[in-house]
Write an enzyme that holds these catalytic residues in place. Structure first.
Site, mmCIF file in Angstrom:
data_model
loop_
_atom_site.group_PDB
_atom_site.id
_atom_site.type_symbol
_atom_site.label_atom_id
_atom_site.label_comp_id
_atom_site.label_asym_id
_atom_site.label_seq_id
_atom_site.Cartn_x
_atom_site.Cartn_y
_atom_site.Cartn_z
ATOM 1 N NE ARG A 232 1.821 5.654 9.955
ATOM 2 C CZ ARG A 232 0.794 5.026 9.393
ATOM 3 N NH1 ARG A 232 0.993 3.975 8.631
ATOM 4 N NH2 ARG A 232 -0.446 5.430 9.594
ATOM 5 C CG HIS B 128 5.004 1.100 3.081
ATOM 6 N ND1 HIS B 128 4.433 2.253 2.596
ATOM 7 C CD2 HIS B 128 4.481 0.927 4.320
ATOM 8 C CE1 HIS B 128 3.606 2.756 3.495
ATOM 9 N NE2 HIS B 128 3.610 1.970 4.548
ATOM 10 C CG HIS C 286 -0.163 0.163 2.530
ATOM 11 N ND1 HIS C 286 0.551 -0.879 3.087
ATOM 12 C CD2 HIS C 286 0.007 1.221 3.351
ATOM 13 C CE1 HIS C 286 1.116 -0.472 4.208
ATOM 14 N NE2 HIS C 286 0.815 0.803 4.386
HETATM 15 C C1 SIN Z 1 2.934 1.040 7.772
HETATM 16 O O1 SIN Z 1 2.314 0.509 6.868
HETATM 17 O O2 SIN Z 1 3.048 2.256 7.864
HETATM 18 C C2 SIN Z 1 3.617 0.156 8.814
HETATM 19 C C3 SIN Z 1 4.872 -0.435 8.299
HETATM 20 C C4 SIN Z 1 5.541 -1.335 9.299
HETATM 21 O O3 SIN Z 1 5.070 -1.477 10.427
HETATM 22 O O4 SIN Z 1 6.586 -1.895 8.951
#
Ligand code: SIN
Length: 280
Positions: free
Chosen positions: A271, A256, A99
């Site tokens: 995040r 990602h 995504h």
């Molecule tokens: C995300 O999709 O922002 C999370 C990525 C992760 O936890 O590695």
């Protein structure tokens, strides 16, 4: 550039950056160097950083305004921060499909800074894919076919009471309540990166539901093909986390996926996202 060392991680995208202590008040020239590395490599990684929430926010603000995620803003905690937590026994995790973040918004975030607080000894890697390269490698025929198309993006698959993850065992909760309302916006299937001018594929499994002016069933074959094409192995890199590592991705040109392969260990990430622009 500005005393920082940039070591590419893969041919397609990704670089590790050395020689920067992100907790410090960085000079404009170091920030410009980091931004240049981001634009050049799509996603950049730093290791062994000591970042509390304030330092993480301070760093993020050097690249733009902080984006508040509507579906993770549950009225408790800090709305500027999303804590992404995976506990043993979780059957689902945040970001387990390929995504781009939060593309149901009219102005999806420009990027995100993800910081590793606690990581398993092995597993829980994050994969990234270069959507400018994915676009570039399409045939001229496919480029012409998708050039006029817009895709509708919705958050109904990742939030709301009817989302497939609403009832799943997942430690990180989103808005799954009855008062949640769907957000949807249409964006060009091929966007032009506002800083580099590169054309990028801009469809993803978590949010894209169909082409504007077509039914979802009509859209599905081509949309599925484009979404899968975008993460062919040669367009990707993979990051193995260590405690104190930070990833900074350009959400305008990179997809990602968080790998859902951890057994028996916590994984705790913080995040913070950066506001973006309208997609053109
Ligand atoms: C995300 O999709 O922002 C999370 C990525 C992760 O936890 O590695």
């Amino acid at each position: 550039m500005a005393g920082i060392e940039v070591r590419p991680l893969a041919t397609a995208l990704g670089a590790e950056i050395f020689g920067v202590d992100l907790s410090r008040d960085l000079t404009d020239s170091v920030i410009a160097g980091i931004r240049q590395a981001l634009l050049g490599h799509g996603v950049i990684f730093f290791r062994d950083q000591l970042l509390d929430v304030d330092a993480h926010k301070r760093l993020t603000r050097r690249f733009g305004e902080i984006f508040i995620h509507p579906n993770f803003n549950l009225g408790v905690g800090d709305p500027e921060v999303v804590n992404i937590v995976r506990k043993p026994g979780d059957t689902h995790i945040v970001g387990e499909d390929w995504h781009t973040d939060t593309t149901m918004m009219a102005e999806p975030p420009m990027g995100a800074l993800l910081y590793a607080i606690d990581v398993p000894p092995v597993g829980g890697d994050t994969l990234f894919a270069n959507q400018a390269l994915a676009y570039e490698r399409l045939s001229e025929g496919m480029k012409a076919l998708i050039a006029p198309l817009k895709c509708v993006h919705s958050d109904r698959m990742v939030a709301g009471p009817n989302s497939p993850v609403a009832k799943a065992k997942r430690s990180t909760k989103a808005r799954f309540d009855d008062d949640w309302r769907e957000t949807r916006n249409a964006h060009p299937v091929v966007r032009t990166h506002p800083e580099t001018g590169a054309k990028c594929l801009f469809v993803n499994h978590s949010y894209s539901i169909g082409f504007e002016g077509m039914t979802e069933a009509e859209s599905k074959p081509l949309l599925d093909w484009l979404m899968d094409w975008g993460h062919r192995p040669e367009f990707t890199c993979r990051f193995r986390w260590t405690k104190g590592a930070l990833a900074f991705w350009d959400n305008r040109c990179v997809k990602h996926l968080a790998l859902h392969d951890v057994q028996g260990h916590d994984r705790v990430m913080r995040r913070i996202q950066i506001k973006g622009d309208a997609v053109v």
